[in-house]
Design a protein around this motif. Structure first.
Motif, PDB file in Angstrom:
ATOM      1  N   GLU A 198      47.129  17.286 -22.657  1.00 26.44           N
ATOM      2  CA  GLU A 198      48.194  18.216 -23.064  1.00 26.44           C
ATOM      3  C   GLU A 198      48.060  19.599 -22.424  1.00 26.44           C
ATOM      4  O   GLU A 198      48.861  20.490 -22.662  1.00 26.44           O
ATOM      5  CB  GLU A 198      48.240  18.344 -24.596  1.00 26.44           C
ATOM      6  CG  GLU A 198      47.022  18.986 -25.228  1.00 26.44           C
ATOM      7  CD  GLU A 198      45.837  18.047 -25.505  1.00 26.44           C
ATOM      8  OE1 GLU A 198      44.894  18.503 -26.163  1.00 26.44           O
ATOM      9  OE2 GLU A 198      45.836  16.887 -25.062  1.00 26.44           O
ATOM     10  N   GLY A 199      47.032  19.773 -21.595  1.00 29.11           N
ATOM     11  CA  GLY A 199      46.804  21.044 -20.908  1.00 29.11           C
ATOM     12  C   GLY A 199      45.588  21.761 -21.442  1.00 29.11           C
ATOM     13  O   GLY A 199      45.138  21.510 -22.556  1.00 29.11           O
ATOM     14  N   GLY A 200      45.041  22.636 -20.620  1.00 31.26           N
ATOM     15  CA  GLY A 200      43.846  23.376 -21.010  1.00 31.26           C
ATOM     16  C   GLY A 200      42.594  22.536 -20.886  1.00 31.26           C
ATOM     17  O   GLY A 200      42.643  21.361 -20.508  1.00 31.26           O
ATOM     18  N   GLY A 201      41.465  23.130 -21.176  1.00 32.48           N
ATOM     19  CA  GLY A 201      40.204  22.418 -21.097  1.00 32.48           C
ATOM     20  C   GLY A 201      39.035  23.356 -21.298  1.00 32.48           C
ATOM     21  O   GLY A 201      39.207  24.552 -21.565  1.00 32.48           O
ATOM     22  N   ILE A 202      37.820  22.791 -21.159  1.00 33.48           N
ATOM     23  CA  ILE A 202      36.597  23.562 -21.329  1.00 33.48           C
ATOM     24  C   ILE A 202      35.607  23.211 -20.233  1.00 33.48           C
ATOM     25  O   ILE A 202      35.659  22.128 -19.649  1.00 33.48           O
ATOM     26  CB  ILE A 202      35.935  23.342 -22.707  1.00 33.48           C
ATOM     27  CG1 ILE A 202      35.481  21.888 -22.871  1.00 33.48           C
ATOM     28  CG2 ILE A 202      36.856  23.765 -23.841  1.00 33.48           C
ATOM     29  CD1 ILE A 202      34.604  21.641 -24.081  1.00 33.48           C
TER      30      ILE A 202
END
Length: 128
Positions: free
Chosen positions: A106-110
């Protein structure tokens, strides 16, 4: 009622204050806001992220022995615009992610990078 009102800073004890300040300044882009020696003899440097009020207090106190950070003991988390671009920045400075990046559908991350002494730094890209 008396309560704790605001987080002001968090202390991380380090083995090499200059190396660590350089990492936080050059790799993470933090600003050193002040430096002094405590009444106990600790050398202290305070670092601040551009959009945060809270400070990170880096403490050099050789009298208490060497710092040995246990795995998964603690970490600091910072927001970045792009994990891909931050990874390129790390590479240009001779560093690399120690874990990740792990992007979400869904987008983004770490992702994580190790600071001096082994303290983990988590980088978070928010979903757009």
């Amino acid at each position: 009622m008396t309560i704790a009102k605001k987080l002001l800073h968090t202390r991380y004890r380090v083995n090499d204050l200059e190396r660590t300040v350089k990492f936080y300044r050059e790799i993470l882009g933090l600003e050193e806001t002040r430096r002094h020696k405590s009444s106990r003899g600790s050398e202290l440097a305070f670092m601040k992220a551009p959009e945060s009020e809270e400070l990170i207090e880096l403490c050099y106190f050789p009298g208490s022995g060497p710092v040995e950070v246990q795995p998964d003991l603690t970490h600091l988390a910072f927001e970045v615009d792009s994990l891909e671009e931050f990874g390129k920045h790390l590479a240009s400075k001779g560093y690399k992610y120690s874990d990740g990046p792990h992007m979400r559908p869904e987008g983004g991350g770490i992702a994580f990078v190790d600071a001096p002494e082994g303290y983990e730094i988590e980088l978070i890209e928010r979903a757009k």
